[in-house]
Design an enzyme around this catalytic site. Structure first.
Site, PDB file in Angstrom:
ATOM      1  N   ASP A   1       0.898  -1.152   0.077  1.00  0.00           N
ATOM      2  CA  ASP A   1       0.117  -0.051  -0.109  1.00  0.00           C
ATOM      3  C   ASP A   1       0.894   1.312  -0.054  1.00  0.00           C
ATOM      4  O   ASP A   1       1.887   1.222   0.795  1.00  0.00           O
ATOM      5  CB  ASP A   1      -1.004   0.181   1.213  1.00  0.00           C
TER       6      ASP A   1
ATOM      7  N   ASP B   1     -15.433  -3.397   0.440  1.00  0.00           N
ATOM      8  CA  ASP B   1     -14.866  -3.184   1.660  1.00  0.00           C
ATOM      9  C   ASP B   1     -16.096  -2.919   2.809  1.00  0.00           C
ATOM     10  O   ASP B   1     -16.749  -1.948   2.410  1.00  0.00           O
ATOM     11  CB  ASP B   1     -13.905  -2.163   1.825  1.00  0.00           C
TER      12      ASP B   1
END
Length: 238
Positions: free
Chosen positions: A8, A129
């Site tokens: 990330d 998510d």
């Protein structure tokens, strides 16, 4: 089942968040290219990458890093974060990214998902998510009124082949994956399901494999040394 180590990116650094909170960003590696090389040497065929700045700004920010990793690592890159239009999707795919993840767009602009799937087929995935089963968007900063299974069924109807499911409450916590929700999802749709959030040990890898999932994303467990990537790949059988 494939194992996808995660990188990330935030402010040009490799970071991990806890439960999606940007204020918890902790640098876990100095160099994304060296990190990707390490993953490739361990036997990874795919790498999961997220543009955290892009997710927050709703536009690509760290694109040069992702393209370079795709070109130099020898791995296939799946990428999400800040991808909101066909132009961006087309550009990334033309630059060597193997699979694009649409997250917020799946909730706010399902027409884009349909158009992208029609044009690029299995190279388009949807990231679902959720907190307590309810989908979150915009870098997980906004909550929606959409239940994760409801969105999954809608995306399957749109032709989506691959879905990444993250239980935000477990992401970055090393508390284990949400097997119950993953099992419900895998039984509700016929898509390839990739587990994300909370992976901590080889037991999580084995549990996801036994559910018949397509893939499992590993982040903090790798960086903290709690999980060996080569062993995880061997346990997954792919």
């Amino acid at each position: 089942m494939i194992i996808l180590p995660a990188i990330d990116m935030k402010d040009k650094a490799c970071v991990r968040l806890v439960k999606g909170d940007y204020n918890t960003a902790c640098k876990v590696a100095e160099d994304p290219f060296e990190t990707a090389e390490t993953f490739a040497r361990a036997g990874a065929r795919w790498i999961h990458m997220v543009d955290l700045n892009g997710a927050k700004e709703a536009c690509p920010v760290n694109q040069d890093i992702f393209v370079k990793v795709a070109a130099e690592s020898g791995m296939k890159v799946e990428l999400g974060g800040g991808i909101r239009d066909m132009k961006t999707i087309e550009w990334y795919l033309s630059q060597g990214i193997s699979r694009i993840i649409l997250g917020s767009a799946a909730v706010k602009n399902p027409g884009l998902v349909k158009e992208a799937v029609k044009e690029f087929g299995s190279r388009i995935a949807v990231g679902i998510d959720a907190r307590n089963g309810m989908v979150a968007t915009e870098g997980w900063m906004e909550n929606s009124s959409v239940y994760y299974l409801e969105l999954a069924m809608e995306m399957e109807q749109a032709g989506v082949n691959t879905m990444i499911y993250t239980d935000i409450s477990r992401d970055g916590t090393l508390e284990g994956v949400n097997l119950e929700q993953l099992e419900h999802l895998n039984h509700t749709v016929s898509c390839n399901i990739i587990a994300s959030g909370g992976v901590r040990s080889l037991e999580d890898i084995k549990a996801c494999r036994d559910l018949g999932l397509y893939g499992c994303i590993c982040g903090k467990a790798l960086y903290s040394g709690k999980l060996d990537l080569k062993e995880a790949i061997e346990k997954a059988g792919g």
